[in-house]
Scaffold this active site. Sequence first.
Site, PDB file in Angstrom:
ATOM      1  N   PHE A 141      -6.692 -25.174  -1.518  1.00 51.70           N
ATOM      2  CA  PHE A 141      -7.039 -23.666  -1.713  1.00 51.70           C
ATOM      3  C   PHE A 141      -8.434 -23.495  -1.678  1.00 51.70           C
ATOM      4  O   PHE A 141      -9.274 -23.719  -2.523  1.00 51.70           O
ATOM      5  CB  PHE A 141      -6.438 -22.944  -2.992  1.00 51.70           C
ATOM      6  CG  PHE A 141      -6.741 -21.461  -2.745  1.00 51.70           C
ATOM      7  CD1 PHE A 141      -5.872 -20.731  -2.208  1.00 51.70           C
ATOM      8  CD2 PHE A 141      -7.646 -20.886  -3.659  1.00 51.70           C
ATOM      9  CE1 PHE A 141      -6.267 -19.198  -2.174  1.00 51.70           C
ATOM     10  CE2 PHE A 141      -7.993 -19.561  -3.490  1.00 51.70           C
ATOM     11  CZ  PHE A 141      -7.120 -18.834  -2.867  1.00 51.70           C
ATOM     12  N   ASP A 226     -15.379 -28.773  -3.513  1.00 54.16           N
ATOM     13  CA  ASP A 226     -15.472 -27.502  -3.724  1.00 54.16           C
ATOM     14  C   ASP A 226     -15.201 -27.321  -5.146  1.00 54.16           C
ATOM     15  O   ASP A 226     -14.039 -27.684  -5.909  1.00 54.16           O
ATOM     16  CB  ASP A 226     -14.179 -27.033  -3.041  1.00 54.16           C
ATOM     17  CG  ASP A 226     -13.709 -25.464  -3.007  1.00 54.16           C
ATOM     18  OD1 ASP A 226     -14.391 -24.924  -3.981  1.00 54.16           O
ATOM     19  OD2 ASP A 226     -13.154 -24.937  -2.436  1.00 54.16           O
ATOM     20  N   LYS A 255     -17.518 -18.517  -8.709  1.00 48.89           N
ATOM     21  CA  LYS A 255     -16.825 -18.031 -10.027  1.00 48.89           C
ATOM     22  C   LYS A 255     -17.802 -17.909 -11.040  1.00 48.89           C
ATOM     23  O   LYS A 255     -18.371 -16.930 -11.500  1.00 48.89           O
ATOM     24  CB  LYS A 255     -15.408 -18.848 -10.219  1.00 48.89           C
ATOM     25  CG  LYS A 255     -14.343 -18.479  -9.130  1.00 48.89           C
ATOM     26  CD  LYS A 255     -13.128 -19.179  -9.453  1.00 48.89           C
ATOM     27  CE  LYS A 255     -12.022 -19.077  -8.206  1.00 48.89           C
ATOM     28  NZ  LYS A 255     -11.868 -17.642  -7.918  1.00 48.89           N
TER      29      LYS A 255
END
Length: 404
Positions: A141, A226, A255
């Site tokens: 994801f 990531d 984030k």
Amino acid sequence: MTTSAELIEMSERRSAHNYHPLPVVIHEAHGAWVTDVEGKRYLDCLSGYSSLNFGHGHPKIIEAARNQLDNLTLTSRAFYHDQFAQFCAGLGDLTGKDLILPMNTGAEAVETAIKVARKWGYEVKGVEPDQANIIVMEGNFHGRTTTIVSFSTDPEAHDNFGPYTPGFRLVPYGSTEAIRQAVDPNTVAVLVEPIQGEAGVLVPPDGYLSEIRELCTAQGILMIADEVQSGLGRTGQTFACDYEGVVPDVYVLGKALGGGVVPVSAIAANRDVLGIIQPGQHGSTFGGNPLACAVGIAVIELLNTGEFQARAAKLGEVLHARLRELIGKGVVEVRGRGLWAGVDIDPELATGREVSKALMARSVLAKDTHGSTIRLAPPIVVSEEDLIWAVNQLADALYELTTA
């Protein structure tokens, strides 16, 4: 006062249904706790998918944002501004990289890394035009842009959004041999999550990241990590890659870099990689804006103390030890690292959403993923007492479901 039920009904009627929220309407938040419009308090055990590692309204981050709001919020990158240099230098020092390319969201940062890897492949490695490929993992994801969903194996994210972007090779997560077999002369990068969050907080086998690093170095390809969810203290280290002493060629960050205040993302790499980007080849109106940089500087300063990494590691031991006690009592498996856990519920007992709703009724907010899995990722500022209390609520909710 408008009630939760009324606000939920209005939201469902007037917004696209791209999310399936739990039926709670949050009004304010402090630290690890949030309060709904009726005044009921909940312990936040999701942290905005790790965007709130430092909790809601951390004083240092809020102070930085307020001070910047009084001065300057946006110039675009058409001009320099006085927060940009310090942000780039600070993040460069934190990652140990020469250069920073700031964006806004995690998906933007992943797209940036893909573009940089391809351009590096053509201009440095010498791959023939339009032949570059990037190796990616099943269960990944990385966001929901059209390019990213082209290599998603999640039907909800992938299906009916074609035609899909070519240039990606899918291999099983956790297998370096599969990566080795997928490499060819046109391979420019391996894109990997050190821990797969959306897939259920999947931790790869020991040595996996080290083996990817060695393979990429030997084959002359880039390792792209990531760390949008796994980075910036969540796992008990600054980066999840740190557990194996691995330094990727490219960090993808987001984030928590925005401190739960504004969207901030970036990629970090050395000059021999990121130096291939020239003016006009990539950009963002809001990427690296003054407000984002001021908030990012405060986040970096918090991380530089090491306090949050150490706290996540210590509390993570408490969290995982207590969760493991629930195996066989409604829980099938527990995975994760630091203050991040994927908890597989016995599918014959309940779905992940049913357990999440049962937790919500007990004033704990968590979220399901992939059927019977729930994710727990409280803010790193959570107290040990509150953390134990939250797991006790899960134990009680499972007991009620088992005896119902």
